[in-house]
Scaffold this active site. Structure first.
Site, short mmCIF file in Angstrom:
data_model
loop_
_atom_site.label_atom_id
_atom_site.label_comp_id
_atom_site.label_asym_id
_atom_site.label_seq_id
_atom_site.Cartn_x
_atom_site.Cartn_y
_atom_site.Cartn_z
CB CYS A 75 -0.94 0.02 1.20
SG CYS A 75 -1.98 -1.43 1.30
CG HIS A 89 -3.04 3.55 2.38
ND1 HIS A 89 -3.57 3.13 1.18
CD2 HIS A 89 -3.06 2.48 3.21
CE1 HIS A 89 -3.88 1.84 1.29
NE2 HIS A 89 -3.58 1.43 2.51
CG ASN A 104 -6.39 -0.81 1.48
OD1 ASN A 104 -5.72 -0.37 0.54
ND2 ASN A 104 -5.86 -1.31 2.58
N1 COA Z 1 -18.29 -8.33 9.68
C1 COA Z 1 -18.70 -8.58 10.93
N2 COA Z 1 -17.86 -8.87 11.94
C2 COA Z 1 -16.56 -8.90 11.67
C3 COA Z 1 -16.04 -8.65 10.37
C4 COA Z 1 -16.97 -8.35 9.38
N3 COA Z 1 -16.60 -8.09 8.10
N4 COA Z 1 -14.71 -8.75 10.41
C5 COA Z 1 -14.38 -9.03 11.67
N5 COA Z 1 -15.47 -9.13 12.44
C6 COA Z 1 -15.57 -9.44 13.84
C7 COA Z 1 -14.38 -10.23 14.33
O1 COA Z 1 -14.61 -11.60 14.08
C8 COA Z 1 -14.39 -9.91 15.82
O2 COA Z 1 -15.38 -10.72 16.44
P1 COA Z 1 -15.11 -11.35 17.89
O3 COA Z 1 -14.91 -10.19 18.80
O4 COA Z 1 -16.37 -12.11 18.12
O5 COA Z 1 -13.89 -12.18 17.70
C9 COA Z 1 -14.90 -8.47 15.86
O6 COA Z 1 -15.52 -8.23 14.59
C10 COA Z 1 -13.82 -7.43 16.11
O7 COA Z 1 -12.72 -7.74 15.31
P2 COA Z 1 -11.44 -6.79 15.31
O8 COA Z 1 -10.46 -7.34 14.34
O9 COA Z 1 -10.96 -6.55 16.72
O10 COA Z 1 -12.10 -5.42 14.77
P3 COA Z 1 -11.43 -4.02 14.55
O11 COA Z 1 -12.20 -3.00 15.25
O12 COA Z 1 -9.95 -4.04 14.78
O13 COA Z 1 -11.68 -3.79 12.98
C11 COA Z 1 -10.40 -3.90 10.95
C12 COA Z 1 -11.11 -4.68 12.06
C13 COA Z 1 -9.72 -4.87 10.02
C14 COA Z 1 -11.44 -3.10 10.22
C15 COA Z 1 -9.36 -2.94 11.55
O14 COA Z 1 -8.59 -3.63 12.51
C16 COA Z 1 -8.43 -2.32 10.56
O15 COA Z 1 -8.82 -1.50 9.77
N6 COA Z 1 -7.16 -2.67 10.64
C17 COA Z 1 -6.11 -2.03 9.86
C18 COA Z 1 -6.19 -2.33 8.42
C19 COA Z 1 -5.09 -1.58 7.77
O16 COA Z 1 -4.73 -0.49 8.12
N7 COA Z 1 -4.49 -2.16 6.81
C20 COA Z 1 -3.42 -1.33 6.36
C21 COA Z 1 -2.49 -1.47 5.71
S1 COA Z 1 -2.98 -1.91 4.11
#
Ligand code: COA
Length: 333
Positions: free
Chosen positions: A114, A258, A288
């Site tokens: 990215c 980004h 993304n």
């Molecule tokens: N729909 C519903 N629930 C979902 C889901 C979806 N698409 N994806 C994950 N979950 C659930 C998980 O299973 C978890 O459930 P649990 O608590 O029962 O285990 C819960 O949601 C929370 O998951 P978590 O990973 O802690 O959520 P989060 O608040 O961190 O959000 C992202 C997840 C991926 C959106 C976030 O972490 C993120 O944006 N990360 C960075 C990505 C990034 O910057 N990439 C960059 C470089 S390219």
């Protein structure tokens, strides 16, 4: 002779097909509300079966050339930042050169996921200031939909396809690229990756390479760990690039981040003490798009006529690796 790297053309391309959160909710156990709330994404573009990364790149590049009022024959180097090349080799850049109708100038790919466009801008800027090239086409292009696991709700909701491009020109006039900072810390490599699957193939083995040994595994990500590091590193890198070029937060007119997650974007804007109106936001509509995200976000504001000559733009990105960085630009187009 003191040369500066100016942006003289900007372009973007998004494939026609739009995949909404609602439609995605029929494929995996997710909901529009969850995706919107946790990421800010409402939809993403998906390339057609007969399209490849080079097609998206070519369309964005042609728009940037048109915008600059030049043709591919006026270009003396072409660089594609991509994580999703058409092939292992030749480079996507060489395919784009061919599709644009160009010939006889160097073309190569760079890979910083990215952060590919931010890395590319730093690399090309250095080469242009040294007098090596006069006009360079720099493209960020991705088909992320080809490398996500469409049964994994943790990752498939986050990505989209697209391409963004710039024509850069070395001129003696003041303005254009101010400078860049780049970082990488490979100790984080396991938190965000897509592996090649070459296992099984070795001298003397009789494997059907196409069926048994080749391929790319889907994106794997420890989302919340990536999130924490991204927020910290991005907030550090925006401070670092300003300090390096003796500027301060108030000097920045536009933040072009980004586009991974609206919560990460807002955290960086807050650190910069910038209004959200001064920040490019496309994550809602594009999701993304990896190395395409920064040039597409810039193109989005550019097409609305937002930039005025002399204004300062801060571009930043965070990626698998982890690789991250920032560029400062004085708009001169
Ligand atoms: N729909 C519903 N629930 C979902 C889901 C979806 N698409 N994806 C994950 N979950 C659930 C998980 O299973 C978890 O459930 P649990 O608590 O029962 O285990 C819960 O949601 C929370 O998951 P978590 O990973 O802690 O959520 P989060 O608040 O961190 O959000 C992202 C997840 C991926 C959106 C976030 O972490 C993120 O944006 N990360 C960075 C990505 C990034 O910057 N990439 C960059 C470089 S390219």
């Amino acid at each position: 002779m003191n040369l500066n790297t100016h942006i003289v053309g900007v372009g973007g391309y998004l494939p026609e097909r739009i995949l909404s959160n609602e439609e995605l909710s029929t494929m995996v156990d997710t909901s529009d509300a969850w995706i919107r709330e946790r990421t800010g994404i409402t939809q993403r573009h998906i390339l057609a079966e007969d399209q490849q990364t080079s097609d998206l790149a070519t369309a964005a590049a042609q728009q940037a050339l048109d915008d600059a009022g030049i043709s591919v024959h006026d270009i003396d180097a072409l660089v594609v930042a991509t994580t999703t090349p058409d092939m292992i080799f030749p480079s996507t850049a060489s395919i784009v050169q061919y599709k644009l109708g160009g010939k006889d100038f160097p073309a190569w790919d760079i890979q910083a996921v990215c952060s590919g466009f931010v890395y590319g801008l730093a690399q090309v800027d250095g080469m242009m200031r040294s007098g090596m090239f006069k006009r360079v086409l720099l493209i960020g292009a991705e088909s992320m939909s080809r490398i996500v696991d469409w049964t994994d709700r943790n990752t498939c909701v986050l990505f989209g396809d697209g391409a963004g491009a710039m024509v850069l020109e070395a001129k003696e006039e003041q303005g254009g690229m101010i400078g860049s900072v780049l970082h990488c810390d490979g100790s984080y490599r396991h938190l965000l990756m897509a592996e090649h699957k070459y296992e099984g193939n070795a001298p003397g083995k009789k494997v059907d390479f196409r069926v048994d040994a080749a391929g790319v595994a889907a994106v794997e990500m420890k989302g919340n760990e990536v999130f924490r590091v991204a927020v910290t590193k991005l907030s550090e890198v925006v401070g670092e690039v300003l300090e390096k070029y003796e500027m301060s937060k108030v000097d920045v007119d536009w933040l072009i981040p980004h586009q991974a997650n609206i919560r990460i974007l807002k955290a960086t804007a807050k650190k910069m003490q910038m209004d959200e109106e001064q920040m490019a936001v496309t994550v809602d509509k594009h999701a993304n798009t990896s190395s395409a995200s920064v040039p597409l976000a810039l193109n989005h504001l550019y097409r609305q006529g937002k930039f005025e000559s002399g204004q300062v733009l801060l571009l930043e990105a965070f990626a698998g690796g982890f690789a991250w960085g920032a560029n400062l630009i004085r708009w001169s187009k």
